[in-house]
Design a protein around this motif. Structure first.
Motif, short mmCIF file in Angstrom:
data_model
loop_
_atom_site.label_atom_id
_atom_site.label_comp_id
_atom_site.label_asym_id
_atom_site.label_seq_id
_atom_site.Cartn_x
_atom_site.Cartn_y
_atom_site.Cartn_z
N ASN A 1 0.82 -1.21 0.00
CA ASN A 1 0.00 0.00 0.00
C ASN A 1 0.85 1.25 0.00
O ASN A 1 0.58 2.21 -0.71
CB ASN A 1 -0.91 0.01 1.24
N GLU A 2 1.95 1.23 0.80
CA GLU A 2 2.81 2.40 0.91
C GLU A 2 3.55 2.65 -0.40
O GLU A 2 3.73 3.78 -0.83
CB GLU A 2 3.81 2.21 2.05
N SER A 3 4.00 1.59 -1.06
CA SER A 3 4.81 1.76 -2.26
C SER A 3 4.00 2.27 -3.43
O SER A 3 4.55 2.77 -4.39
CB SER A 3 5.49 0.43 -2.63
N ARG A 4 2.64 2.15 -3.35
CA ARG A 4 1.82 2.64 -4.44
C ARG A 4 1.90 4.16 -4.57
O ARG A 4 1.63 4.72 -5.62
CB ARG A 4 0.36 2.22 -4.21
N ILE A 5 2.25 4.82 -3.47
CA ILE A 5 2.34 6.28 -3.49
C ILE A 5 3.26 6.73 -4.60
O ILE A 5 2.95 7.62 -5.37
CB ILE A 5 2.86 6.80 -2.13
N SER A 6 4.44 6.06 -4.71
CA SER A 6 5.42 6.47 -5.71
C SER A 6 4.95 6.15 -7.12
O SER A 6 5.37 6.80 -8.07
CB SER A 6 6.76 5.77 -5.43
N PRO B 1 4.31 10.51 -9.43
CA PRO B 1 5.74 10.75 -9.67
C PRO B 1 6.17 12.14 -9.23
O PRO B 1 7.35 12.36 -8.93
CB PRO B 1 5.88 10.57 -11.18
N ALA B 2 5.24 13.10 -9.20
CA ALA B 2 5.58 14.46 -8.75
C ALA B 2 6.01 14.44 -7.28
O ALA B 2 6.92 15.16 -6.87
CB ALA B 2 4.40 15.39 -8.94
N LEU B 3 5.35 13.58 -6.48
CA LEU B 3 5.71 13.45 -5.07
C LEU B 3 7.10 12.84 -4.94
O LEU B 3 7.91 13.28 -4.11
CB LEU B 3 4.68 12.57 -4.36
N GLU B 4 7.38 11.84 -5.75
CA GLU B 4 8.70 11.20 -5.77
C GLU B 4 9.80 12.22 -5.99
O GLU B 4 10.81 12.26 -5.27
CB GLU B 4 8.71 10.15 -6.89
N GLU C 1 4.32 13.58 2.58
CA GLU C 1 5.73 13.40 2.22
C GLU C 1 6.46 12.57 3.26
O GLU C 1 7.30 11.71 2.92
CB GLU C 1 6.38 14.78 2.07
N LYS C 2 6.14 12.77 4.52
CA LYS C 2 6.75 11.96 5.57
C LYS C 2 6.40 10.49 5.39
O LYS C 2 7.27 9.61 5.48
CB LYS C 2 6.27 12.44 6.95
N GLU C 3 5.12 10.21 5.15
CA GLU C 3 4.67 8.82 4.96
C GLU C 3 5.34 8.19 3.76
O GLU C 3 5.70 7.00 3.79
CB GLU C 3 3.15 8.79 4.81
N TYR C 4 5.50 8.97 2.70
CA TYR C 4 6.12 8.44 1.49
C TYR C 4 7.56 8.03 1.75
O TYR C 4 7.99 6.92 1.37
CB TYR C 4 6.08 9.47 0.36
N ALA D 1 10.31 11.53 9.98
CA ALA D 1 9.05 11.82 10.67
C ALA D 1 9.09 13.15 11.43
O ALA D 1 8.05 13.71 11.75
CB ALA D 1 8.73 10.68 11.64
N HIS D 2 10.31 13.66 11.69
CA HIS D 2 10.45 14.90 12.43
C HIS D 2 10.89 16.06 11.54
O HIS D 2 11.19 17.15 12.04
CB HIS D 2 11.48 14.74 13.56
N ALA D 3 10.94 15.84 10.23
CA ALA D 3 11.39 16.88 9.31
C ALA D 3 10.31 17.94 9.12
O ALA D 3 9.23 17.65 8.59
CB ALA D 3 11.77 16.27 7.97
N ARG D 4 10.56 19.17 9.57
CA ARG D 4 9.56 20.24 9.51
C ARG D 4 9.28 20.69 8.08
O ARG D 4 8.23 21.29 7.83
CB ARG D 4 10.03 21.43 10.35
N PHE D 5 10.19 20.41 7.16
CA PHE D 5 9.99 20.82 5.77
C PHE D 5 9.13 19.83 4.99
O PHE D 5 8.82 20.06 3.82
CB PHE D 5 11.33 21.03 5.06
N PHE D 6 8.74 18.72 5.60
CA PHE D 6 7.83 17.74 4.97
C PHE D 6 6.41 17.94 5.49
O PHE D 6 6.20 18.20 6.68
CB PHE D 6 8.25 16.31 5.30
N ASN D 7 5.40 17.75 4.60
CA ASN D 7 4.03 17.61 5.09
C ASN D 7 3.80 16.13 5.42
O ASN D 7 4.68 15.29 5.21
CB ASN D 7 3.02 18.15 4.07
N GLU D 8 2.62 15.80 5.92
CA GLU D 8 2.36 14.43 6.37
C GLU D 8 2.46 13.41 5.25
O GLU D 8 2.99 12.31 5.43
CB GLU D 8 0.98 14.35 7.03
#
Length: 492
Positions: free
Chosen positions: A25-30, A34-37, A243-246, A234-241
Motif C-alpha cells: 500500500n505504501e509503495s503505491r504512493i510512488s 511521480p511528482a511526489l517522488e 511526504e513523511k509517509e512516502y 518523521a520529524h522533518a519540519r519541511f515535509f508535510n504528512e
C-alpha cells in the motif's frame, strides 16, 4: 550463503503478511504520484545535504589544517621535530578511533539532531584553542580532544543519511557531503594563503590565526545546527504528512530501514552479527588502505608540493587544483555509481587512478610530472572514500548491524591515518618520500584486488539468494535475518 531455515510459527508468518500488505500500500504512493517522488528527494537535497556537507567540510578542515599550519611555521615556532609532528597527528587518531563505534551505536538513541551539533560546537572550541598554544604539550592536548569530539562525525553522517535515503540514492548524497573534504583541501590552501598574511596581528603568528578563525566559524555554525538538523523523516519540519509517509514507506520498501521500530532497535546480537559478515571485513581492508592514502595526501599535500621547489605561500596555492579536480570527479563518479549500481567497479576505477598517480611520482624525477601525478592520486582516493562508505552502508541491515559495519570501516580508515602520519611524517625523507610512495602504490594495487573480490562475493551471494527465492515465499522466511534475507539484494 548463510540463510537460516524458515520459521514454522503462524505468528511470524502473520507478521510478515501484515508487513507485506502495508508495504504494498505504501509503495503505491510512488507509482501513482511521480511528482511526489521528485519533490521529496529535492526537498531533502535542499534542506539536509548543505548542512551535512558543512559538517564534514568543517570536520576535515579543522583536522587537516595542521598541515597548512606546519608549512606556515608552526613546527618551527613550537620547536618540533618531524617525529614530534607525527606524534601530534597520531594523538588525534587514537581517541578518534575509540569514539567511532560507541558514537554510532548511540546516535539513534540520543538523537542525531542533538549529538552531531554538540560534537561540532565543542570541537570548534578546541580548534580555536590550538591558536593560543605556546608549547608542544599544549598542542598534543588540543589534538587529543579534537580527535575525541570528531571521531563520530563521518560514520555518524553516513549512518544519518541512511535514515533518509534509499540505498541506491545514497552514494551521490554521501559523495555530495564527502566532496566537502576535497573542497576543504582546496579551500584550506587558499584560506591559509590569505590568513598567514595576518602574521603579527595581536602578537600572534600567522599559523595561529588559521586555527582561531576556522575554529570560531565552526563554533558558531555548531550552535546554529541545533535547529537545522531533523531527527528523522518523521520529524522533518519541511515535509508535510504525505511526504513523511512516502519517505518512511520508501525506506522500508528498499530495506534501508526495518519494517518496524523493534527490528531497527538496538541489539547487542546485531552488533555481533556485523562482525561475522565477510563483506564487512573485505571492506575493512579497503578502508585501511584508502585511509592511509587519503590522510597521507590530506595532511602532506602542502609539504609534498613545497618539496617540488615552491615557496611556502606558493605551495599553499599549488595544492588547490588537484583537490578541485577531486571534487568534480567525486560527483561524476557518484552519479555513475548510483545510476548504474556499480559500487565495485567505481572502487576499482578510483584505485587504478591511485596506481597511476603513485607510479608517476615514484618513476619520475621531473617536478612537473610529480606534480601532475597528484591529479591522479588525490582524485582517486577522494572518489574511493565515499564509494566504500556507501558500499558498506548498502550491504548491512538492520540498523544496529549497519551502524556497527559503518563504524568498523571508519575505525580501519583512521587506523590507516595513523600509519600515514608516520609514513610521510618521519619514515620517509622529503622531498622524494620514496618509502611512502612505494607503500601507497602497493596499497593502491591491493585495493584493486579486494574491490574485485568483494564485488564477486556479493554477486555470488545474490545469485544464491535468487535461487533460494524460487523455493519459498517471503512469508515463510524466518524474520530477523537482515541483509542475510533472500529478499535483501546486495549492492554490487
Amino acid at each position: 550463503m548463510d540463510t537460516k531455515p524458515p520459521s514454522n510459527t503462524s505468528d511470524d508468518i502473520e507478521k510478515h503478511r501484515d508487513s507485506l500488505g502495508s508495504l504494498k500500500n505504501e509503495s503505491r504512493i510512488s507509482l501513482v504520484d511521480p511528482a511526489l517522488e521528485k519533490r521529496v528527494w529535492r526537498k531533502l537535497d535542499l534542506w539536509l545535504l548543505p548542512v551535512v556537507a558543512m559538517f564534514y567540510f568543517l570536520s576535515f578542515l579543522d583536522r587537516t589544517n595542521l598541515g597548512n599550519a606546519r608549512v606556515a611555521g608552526l613546527q618551527k615556532d613550537l620547536k618540533m621535530t618531524n617525529k614530534q609532528y607525527s606524534i601530534a597527528l597520531t594523538v588525534t587518531y587514537v581517541p578518534y578511533i575509540v569514539a567511532e563505534l560507541p558514537s554510532n551505536l548511540l546516535l539513534k538513541t540520543v538523537g542525531p539532531n542533538l549529538m552531531l551539533p554538540t560534537m561540532l560546537t565543542l570541537w570548534g572550541v578546541v580548534t580555536t584553542l590550538q591558536g593560543v598554544v605556546t608549547s608542544y604539550k599544549g598542542l598534543l592536548a588540543c589534538r587529543f580532544f579534537l580527535g575525541l569530539l570528531e571521531g563520530g562525525v563521518f560514520p555518524g553522517l553516513v549512518l544519518y543519511l541512511s535514515f533518509f535515503y534509499p540505498r541506491q540514492r545514497l552514494q551521490w548524497r554521501i559523495s555530495a557531503f564527502f566532496s566537502a573534504a576535497s573542497i576543504s583541501g582546496a579551500f584550506s590552501g587558499l584560506l591559509a594563503f590569505g590568513i598567514i598574511n595576518m602574521d603579527g596581528i595581536g602578537n600572534r603568528p600567522g599559523w595561529a590565526w588559521i586555527f582561531v578563525l576556522e575554529g570560531l566559524f565552526t563554533f558558531l555554525f555548531g550552535l546554529s545546527s541545533y535547529v537545522l538538523l531533523p531527527r528523522s523523516p518523521a520529524h522533518a519540519r519541511f515535509f508535510n504528512e504525505e511526504e513523511k509517509e512516502y519517505v518512511i514507506a520508501k525506506l522500508k520498501e528498499d530495506g534501508a530501514t526495518g519494517r518496524d521500530d523493534i527490528v531497527d532497535g538496538f541489539s547487542w546480537r546485531e552488533v555481533g552479527e556485523a562482525f561475522k559478515l565477510p563483506q564487512v571485513w573485505m571492506l575493512a581492508v579497503l578502508f585501511f588502505f584508502d585511509g592511509t592514502i587519503l590522510y597521507g595526501l590530506a595532511y602532506f599535500a602542502p609539504s609534498i608540493v613545497q618539496g617540488l621547489g615552491f615557496t611556502a605561500s606558493r605551495a599553499q596555492l599549488m595544492s588547490v587544483p588537484p583537490f578541485a579536480v577531486a571534487f568534480v570527479l567525486t560527483m561524476i563518479g557518484a552519479y555513475v555509481s548510483d545510476r548504474y549500481r556499480c559500487r565495485g567497479f567505481t572502487s576499482i576505477f578510483s584505485s587504478l587512478l591511485c596506481v597511476i598517480g603513485f607510479a608517476m611520482f615514484l618513476g619520475s624525477k621531473s617536478h612537473k610530472i610529480q606534480y601532475a601525478s597528484l591529479f591522479f592520486s588525490i582524485p582517486g582516493t577522494y572518489l574511493a572514500a565515499p564509494t566504500l562508505s556507501t558500499w558498506s552502508a548498502n550491504n548491512a541491515a538492520p540498523h544496529a548491524r549497519r551502524a556497527t559495519a559503518i563504524a568498523i570501516g571508519f575505525i580501519m580508515t583512521n587506523s590507516g591515518g595513523i600509519l600515514a602520519t608516520w609514513l610521510l611524517g618521519s619514515l620517509s625523507a622529503a622531498p622524494t618520500y620514496k618509502l611512502a610512495t612505494q607503500v601507497l602504490l602497493a596499497f593502491s594495487v591491493l585495493m584493486v584486488f579486494f574491490s574485485g573480490l568483494n564485488t564477486w562475493y556479493l554477486w555470488d551471494q545474490n545469485k544464491k539468494k535468487k535461487e533460494f527465492r524460487t523455493t519459498m515465499t517471503i512469508a515463510q522466511e524466518e524474520p530477523g535475518l537482515g541483509d542475510r534475507s533472500a529478499w535483501f539484494k546486495y549492492a554490487l
